[in-house]
Scaffold this motif. Structure first.
Motif, PDB file in Angstrom:
ATOM      1  N   CYS A  72      36.177  12.246  13.320  1.00 26.32           N
ATOM      2  CA  CYS A  72      36.981  11.075  13.961  1.00 26.32           C
ATOM      3  C   CYS A  72      35.787  10.033  15.443  1.00 26.32           C
ATOM      4  CB  CYS A  72      37.900  10.631  13.818  1.00 26.32           C
ATOM      5  SG  CYS A  72      38.670  11.846  15.034  1.00 26.32           S
ATOM      6  N   GLY A  73      35.800  10.834  15.787  1.00 25.00           N
ATOM      7  CA  GLY A  73      34.556  10.900  17.474  1.00 25.00           C
ATOM      8  C   GLY A  73      35.750  10.594  18.221  1.00 25.00           C
ATOM      9  N   GLU A  74      36.931  10.957  18.271  1.00 25.02           N
ATOM     10  CA  GLU A  74      37.921  10.700  19.836  1.00 25.02           C
ATOM     11  C   GLU A  74      37.769  11.305  20.594  1.00 25.02           C
ATOM     12  OE1 GLU A  74      42.067   9.883  20.086  1.00 25.02           O
ATOM     13  OE2 GLU A  74      41.851   9.688  17.903  1.00 25.02           O
ATOM     14  N   TRP A  75      38.433  12.727  20.218  1.00 23.83           N
ATOM     15  CA  TRP A  75      38.281  14.428  20.524  1.00 23.83           C
ATOM     16  C   TRP A  75      37.330  13.984  21.827  1.00 23.83           C
ATOM     17  CZ3 TRP A  75      39.304  19.522  19.288  1.00 23.83           C
ATOM     18  CH2 TRP A  75      40.017  20.107  19.608  1.00 23.83           C
ATOM     19  N   GLU A  76      35.350  14.659  21.580  1.00 27.82           N
ATOM     20  CA  GLU A  76      34.965  14.012  22.258  1.00 27.82           C
ATOM     21  C   GLU A  76      34.975  12.897  23.191  1.00 27.82           C
ATOM     22  OE1 GLU A  76      34.778  14.826  18.902  1.00 27.82           O
ATOM     23  OE2 GLU A  76      32.864  13.883  18.540  1.00 27.82           O
ATOM     24  N   MET A  77      34.851  11.913  22.891  1.00 32.04           N
ATOM     25  CA  MET A  77      34.921  10.739  23.593  1.00 32.04           C
ATOM     26  C   MET A  77      35.951  10.523  24.784  1.00 32.04           C
ATOM     27  SD  MET A  77      33.996   8.162  21.101  1.00 32.04           S
ATOM     28  CE  MET A  77      34.163   6.475  22.513  1.00 32.04           C
ATOM     29  N   THR A  78      37.413  10.730  24.198  1.00 28.82           N
ATOM     30  CA  THR A  78      38.691  10.761  25.134  1.00 28.82           C
ATOM     31  C   THR A  78      38.649  11.852  25.891  1.00 28.82           C
ATOM     32  OG1 THR A  78      39.616  11.377  23.525  1.00 28.82           O
ATOM     33  CG2 THR A  78      39.955   8.737  23.950  1.00 28.82           C
ATOM     34  N   GLY A  79      38.493  13.045  25.254  1.00 22.74           N
ATOM     35  CA  GLY A  79      38.716  14.007  25.973  1.00 22.74           C
ATOM     36  C   GLY A  79      40.088  15.155  25.957  1.00 22.74           C
ATOM     37  N   LYS A  80      40.856  13.643  25.080  1.00 23.72           N
ATOM     38  CA  LYS A  80      42.426  13.952  24.824  1.00 23.72           C
ATOM     39  C   LYS A  80      42.386  14.127  22.957  1.00 23.72           C
ATOM     40  CE  LYS A  80      43.619  10.657  26.387  1.00 23.72           C
ATOM     41  NZ  LYS A  80      44.398   9.340  27.237  1.00 23.72           N
ATOM     42  N   PRO A  81      42.757  15.359  22.455  1.00 26.00           N
ATOM     43  CA  PRO A  81      42.683  15.623  20.961  1.00 26.00           C
ATOM     44  C   PRO A  81      43.817  14.831  20.345  1.00 26.00           C
ATOM     45  CG  PRO A  81      44.424  17.106  22.381  1.00 26.00           C
ATOM     46  CD  PRO A  81      44.064  16.218  23.398  1.00 26.00           C
ATOM     47  N   CYS A  82      42.566  14.349  19.112  1.00 22.47           N
ATOM     48  CA  CYS A  82      42.934  13.125  17.766  1.00 22.47           C
ATOM     49  C   CYS A  82      43.531  13.761  17.641  1.00 22.47           C
ATOM     50  CB  CYS A  82      41.803  12.816  17.556  1.00 22.47           C
ATOM     51  SG  CYS A  82      41.406  14.292  16.431  1.00 22.47           S
ATOM     52  N   PRO A  83      44.962  12.393  16.683  1.00 23.47           N
ATOM     53  CA  PRO A  83      45.847  13.194  15.291  1.00 23.47           C
ATOM     54  C   PRO A  83      45.518  14.500  14.676  1.00 23.47           C
ATOM     55  CG  PRO A  83      45.682  10.837  16.084  1.00 23.47           C
ATOM     56  CD  PRO A  83      44.575  11.254  16.305  1.00 23.47           C
ATOM     57  N   HIS A  84      44.161  14.478  14.232  1.00 21.97           N
ATOM     58  CA  HIS A  84      43.894  15.103  13.716  1.00 21.97           C
ATOM     59  C   HIS A  84      43.879  16.965  14.519  1.00 21.97           C
ATOM     60  CE1 HIS A  84      41.205  11.570  12.703  1.00 21.97           C
ATOM     61  NE2 HIS A  84      42.402  11.204  11.700  1.00 21.97           N
ATOM     62  N   ALA A  85      43.322  17.253  15.107  1.00 16.48           N
ATOM     63  CA  ALA A  85      43.168  18.319  16.530  1.00 16.48           C
ATOM     64  C   ALA A  85      45.105  18.327  16.324  1.00 16.48           C
ATOM     65  CB  ALA A  85      42.652  17.824  17.076  1.00 16.48           C
ATOM     66  N   LEU A  86      45.577  17.473  16.914  1.00 16.17           N
ATOM     67  CA  LEU A  86      47.127  17.301  17.325  1.00 16.17           C
ATOM     68  C   LEU A  86      47.985  17.956  15.917  1.00 16.17           C
ATOM     69  CD1 LEU A  86      48.412  14.450  19.297  1.00 16.17           C
ATOM     70  CD2 LEU A  86      47.982  16.709  19.745  1.00 16.17           C
TER      71      LEU A  86
END
Length: 195
Positions: A72-86
């Protein structure tokens, strides 16, 4: 104001505990409330997270836990785990959760950022003078929006004068019927002046 803010954050940093900033933990807890509809499948190489959109169409994302990336690209952009990683992290209780958050959000980094002090500025007389070898002019003014004020009123035949007002009662120039018309004072003149 800057030194006050710096001092305040230094005091806040000395009171913090744990590895991740409390505000980031609060954000991650808020994200975990909506993860019940996600399903996680783990194999030797990657982790896949599946779910359904509200219109019942399926979706899926692939996680790479070593490089902390998600499709989804969110984790690497924000540095915080995305909902999928959580969703994956919450499945396994033995995982060290702070390792999935970027080091930027650590308490240690916060303390280091505000550990120093801002040096005070000297008096203006002690500032070094710089020869720029050219004269720096202010930027050119832009024309204001709308019609120019000088064009709002029609100019009279003489330059510099505005068009004179004509009285509706007596027909003379230079005044209006509401203000100082001579027919306003005398009732006889008022009757004579009517057209």
């Amino acid at each position: 104001m800057t030194t006050d803010l710096w001092d305040k954050r230094t005091r806040i940093g000395s009171k913090l505990y744990g590895t991740i900033l409390p505000t980031i933990l609060k954000q991650l807890r808020a994200k975990t409330r909506e993860l019940s509809h996600m399903k996680v499948h783990k194999n030797n190489f990657s982790v896949e997270v599946f779910g359904l959109y509200p219109d019942m169409t399926p979706w899926g994302h692939v996680l790479d836990l070593k490089s902390h990336t998600c499709s989804c690209g969110e984790w690497e952009m924000t540095g915080k785990p995305c909902p999928h990683a959580l969703a994956f992290i919450l499945m396994f209780l033995d995982i060290d959760r702070p390792t999935f958050v970027h080091e930027y959000y650590s308490v240690e980094r916060f303390r280091i950022a505000y550990s120093g002090s801002i040096p005070r500025m000297t008096d203006k007389t002690q500032w070094p003078e710089v020869d720029m070898s050219f004269k720096l002019l202010p930027p050119p003014l832009k024309r204001a929006y709308g019609r120019q004020r000088k064009n709002r009123f029609k100019a009279s035949h003489e330059p510099g004068l505005r068009k004179q007002q004509r009285c509706r009662k007596c027909g003379e120039f230079g005044h209006r019927e509401i203000g100082n018309c001579p027919f306003n004072d005398d009732p006889k003149k008022r009757q004579v002046g009517l057209f």
